[in-house]
Design an enzyme around this catalytic site. Structure first.
Site, PDB file in Angstrom:
ATOM      1  N   ASP A 118      -5.569   8.722  10.885  1.00  0.00           N
ATOM      2  CA  ASP A 118      -4.258   8.193  11.249  1.00  0.00           C
ATOM      3  C   ASP A 118      -3.814   8.576  12.648  1.00  0.00           C
ATOM      4  O   ASP A 118      -4.081   9.674  13.135  1.00  0.00           O
ATOM      5  CB  ASP A 118      -3.211   8.666  10.228  1.00  0.00           C
ATOM      6  CG  ASP A 118      -3.324   7.897   8.923  1.00  0.00           C
ATOM      7  OD1 ASP A 118      -3.240   6.658   8.979  1.00  0.00           O
ATOM      8  OD2 ASP A 118      -3.540   8.527   7.878  1.00  0.00           O
TER       9      ASP A 118
ATOM     10  N   TYR B  52     -10.749  -4.660   3.305  1.00  0.00           N
ATOM     11  CA  TYR B  52      -9.829  -4.249   4.375  1.00  0.00           C
ATOM     12  C   TYR B  52     -10.639  -4.085   5.646  1.00  0.00           C
ATOM     13  O   TYR B  52     -11.478  -3.201   5.742  1.00  0.00           O
ATOM     14  CB  TYR B  52      -9.174  -2.919   3.965  1.00  0.00           C
ATOM     15  CG  TYR B  52      -8.061  -2.426   4.877  1.00  0.00           C
ATOM     16  CD1 TYR B  52      -8.247  -2.273   6.248  1.00  0.00           C
ATOM     17  CD2 TYR B  52      -6.825  -2.070   4.359  1.00  0.00           C
ATOM     18  CE1 TYR B  52      -7.237  -1.813   7.072  1.00  0.00           C
ATOM     19  CE2 TYR B  52      -5.793  -1.595   5.162  1.00  0.00           C
ATOM     20  CZ  TYR B  52      -6.016  -1.472   6.517  1.00  0.00           C
ATOM     21  OH  TYR B  52      -5.014  -1.004   7.323  1.00  0.00           O
TER      22      TYR B  52
ATOM     23  N   GLU C 141       0.857  -1.183   0.000  1.00  0.00           N
ATOM     24  CA  GLU C 141       0.000   0.000   0.000  1.00  0.00           C
ATOM     25  C   GLU C 141       0.892   1.231   0.000  1.00  0.00           C
ATOM     26  O   GLU C 141       1.706   1.410   0.912  1.00  0.00           O
ATOM     27  CB  GLU C 141      -0.901   0.020   1.233  1.00  0.00           C
ATOM     28  CG  GLU C 141      -1.919  -1.107   1.245  1.00  0.00           C
ATOM     29  CD  GLU C 141      -2.773  -1.131   2.509  1.00  0.00           C
ATOM     30  OE1 GLU C 141      -3.796  -1.824   2.493  1.00  0.00           O
ATOM     31  OE2 GLU C 141      -2.404  -0.469   3.499  1.00  0.00           O
TER      32      GLU C 141
END
Lengths: 397, 255
Positions: free
Chosen positions: B60, B176, B49
């Protein structure tokens, strides 16, 4: 229009973790909106706690000095906590309680939304944590003290430009981690659906009241309704009362900072282009590569690189116009309202007053400019003094 | 079959989960990213990725945020990431390459232009952290005609029905699965219910599933591997690069 969208704008551009909480919020809000008991409690708190309705004040001496259209102020500065923000935080806190959420979080720029959230958290007995850019913590110290006094925890955020967008990033991260028991009280008409619509609805009391008051007091609607726009909640609240009145021009005033040409401003519609941030597609200040820019304005509450998606739509369709007012013009308007009307306005609201001062002399005496005085300026004393010390004197009106 | 499908066929045949590696492109430099990616793909990682740095990475944790800001300080752009992808493609013809981004960077670049350039660079798929099922059609409309696929995300809050809807039409990709409610970053403990959830999801969808967020140890990867088709390691690799900008053998042992 697709649900939660305003033309090409709005939507739910957000982490997957928040999609289910957003659906729950949307369902709870639709349910509350249709529940007369919820609406009655909301109105009762606005009346008995906030002190609504807020009056309309005819700015007589300012109008006489300018010699043109009459300037009328919608006095949101007289609300408990000193700004329009509390209309929305009461609505969202009622919803949080209804959903069984135990904890309130919020982002804040100037601190007015943080104070309004801390206030309702105390009122409803809920813990409250407020994210605030470190730059804003420094320049809005009185509001930081107020939040702490009210029992809230204030988290200064050091990342990025350390202003409102960075605070919002961190609030979203908190919400992602704690969505089970936490209600995120967004302070403006931005964020993912249903926030832009929900915050507009809670703030629409401004426009609904103002419309009725105009008819009662002046026997006519205003020719123009003017409000400052950062994220745009006070403007959307005012505009909501007049969207269906095509004769009323809607004017949003963005923070021109040091001037659009300098790049140091916070005027997302006047100086930006469409993109995606904090859950919505809307006008953003960004680089060619799609990196979000740090903004600049003398007023912390307008210091945001985006704008509510409904404003983006109103701008594109032409239903509302958006113009920049720079720091010097805002400070001059701040002075004028102090000296001519005995009202110390928030620097944010001073941007709207400045636009009215520009327009009034060019309009006939029977025209009315309705200005949303969204907040009071006690919090801005140090900023105004510091700004004046660093700049040549602004010409007195 | 595309590279992603081939990859999962290979790892399934080998009886092991696929090792999906995330790196923030441009941290600590573009050259270091390229070398680290090359090391990973040569020494055990199956899928890469390529993280595109963004100014406002709300999903994040601290490690990847700091890496993104450092990359932006050096002026790393989407075009640099795609150029790097093209060089990796030349060296690793079979490795699936996934562009991992926030939506605004792609949107500002121009979606069609991005899709053209990504396809030309040999990218296989695109993952966008802030583009849920409700909003993704705009991007899919430019990816699909160019043979690119899209990696949908499933969170701990996502129902099985919604996960199935997200996977629908993306049978040439993988799902995912986000392990934790929270941002990216190593966790000492993964949620106890994770294994059951992965097993339920795997039974409910027709695409391979890979689990990520918080995975930083070989034990965690092994646990995920028992019930999923792959595991994703991101922050732990980025953190390893903080030391001297190079991945060492001990940074790569996940299975």
């Amino acid at each position: 229009m697709k649900k939660g969208h305003y033309g090409p704008y709005g939507g739910q551009y957000i982490a997957e973790t928040l999609m289910t909480p957003l659906r729950e919020l949307e369902a709870a809000y639709e349910d509350a909106k249709a529940d007369p008991a919820f609406q009655a409690e909301f109105r009762e708190i606005l009346r008995d706690y906030v002190g609504r309705e807020s009056p309309l004040t005819f700015a007589r001496r300012l109008t006489e000095r300018l010699g043109g259209a009459r300037i009328v102020l919608k006095r949101e500065d007289l609300n408990h906590t000193g700004a329009h923000k509390v209309n929305n935080t009461i609505g969202q806190a009622l919803l949080a309680r209804r959903m069984g959420k135990k904890r309130l979080i919020a982002e804040t720029g100037a601190g007015m939304h943080g104070v309004a959230t801390a206030t309702v958290a105390a009122l409803f007995g809920m813990p409250c944590e407020v994210y605030m850019g470190a730059t804003d913590v420094a320049r809005q110290a009185p509001n930081v003290a107020r939040m702490k006094m009210l029992g809230a925890t204030v988290h200064p955020i050091e990342e990025g430009g350390a202003t409102l967008k960075d605070a919002m990033n961190e609030a979203i991260r908190d919400w992602i981690a704690n969505c089970d028991d936490t209600f995120y009280v967004i302070g403006t008409v931005a964020g993912p659906h249903p926030y832009p619509a929900m915050v507009r609805d809670f703030q629409s009391v401004i426009g609904t009241e103002a419309r009725r008051q105009m008819l009662e007091k002046f026997g006519k609607l205003p020719d123009q309704a003017i409000a400052c726009v950062g994220g745009g909640s006070n403007a959307m609240g005012l505009f909501a009362g007049f969207l269906d009145d095509p004769g009323v021009r809607l004017v949003g005033v963005e923070a021109g900072g040091k001037g659009i040409a300098t790049g140091e401003h916070a005027a997302s519609i006047c100086g930006g282009r469409p993109g995606v941030l904090h859950g919505s597609k809307t006008y953003l200040l960004q680089t060619d590569d799609g990196q979000i820019l740090d903004t600049y304005s003398v007023s912390a509450g307008l210091d945001y690189p985006g704008v509510g998606p409904e404003h983006a739509y109103l701008a594109d369709t032409g239903r509302a116009e958006y113009v920049p007012v720079d720091d010097a013009e805002a400070v001059a308007a701040f002075d004028a309202l102090c000296r001519y009307e005995g009202i110390i306005p928030a620097l944010e609201s001073s941007h709207a007053v400045a636009e009215a001062i520009k327009r009034a002399p060019h309009l006939p005496g029977d025209a009315i400019l309705l200005v949303n005085l969204s907040g009071r300026g006690d919090k801005d004393m140090d900023n105004v003094l510091a700004w004046k010390a660093a700049h040549p004197p602004v010409p007195a009106l | 079959m595309n590279r992603i499908q081939n990859c999962f066929s290979r790892t399934r045949a080998a009886g092991r989960p696929a090792f999906v590696a995330y790196l923030t492109m441009g941290f600590p430099s573009l050259a270091a990213s390229e070398k680290a990616a090359d090391t990973l793909l040569s020494s055990g990682a199956d899928i890469l990725e390529l993280g595109v740095p963004f100014s406002d990475p709300v999903a994040d944790g601290a490690v990847i945020r700091a890496a993104a800001y450092a990359a932006l300080e050096q002026g790393v752009k989407l075009a640099d990431v795609l150029a790097l992808a093209a060089r990796l493609r030349a060296k690793h013809p079979d490795a699936p390459l996934v562009v991992f981004s926030y939506y605004n960077v792609l949107y500002a670049h121009g979606l069609e232009r991005f899709a053209d350039e990504a396809a030309a660079a040999g990218v296989d798929a695109v993952l966008v952290v802030d583009l849920p099922l409700e909003e993704r059609d705009e991007l899919l409309a430019v990816l699909r005609p160019r043979g690119l696929t899209f990696v949908p995300l499933v969170a701990p809050t996502t129902s099985v029905e919604r996960a199935a809807a997200s996977a629908k039409g993306l049978e040439d990709s993988f799902l995912y699965v986000i392990t934790v409610k929270g941002t990216t970053g190593a966790r000492a403990e993964l949620p106890p219910e994770l294994k059951d959830r992965l097993a339920t999801l795997r039974a409910a969808v027709d695409v391979p599933i890979a689990a990520g967020f918080g995975v930083s140890t070989r034990e965690q990867a092994a646990m995920i591997g028992e019930v999923a088709d792959g595991f994703v390691v991101g922050s732990a690799l980025v953190k390893a690069l903080e030391k001297d900008g190079t991945l060492h053998a001990e940074d790569l042992r996940y299975y």
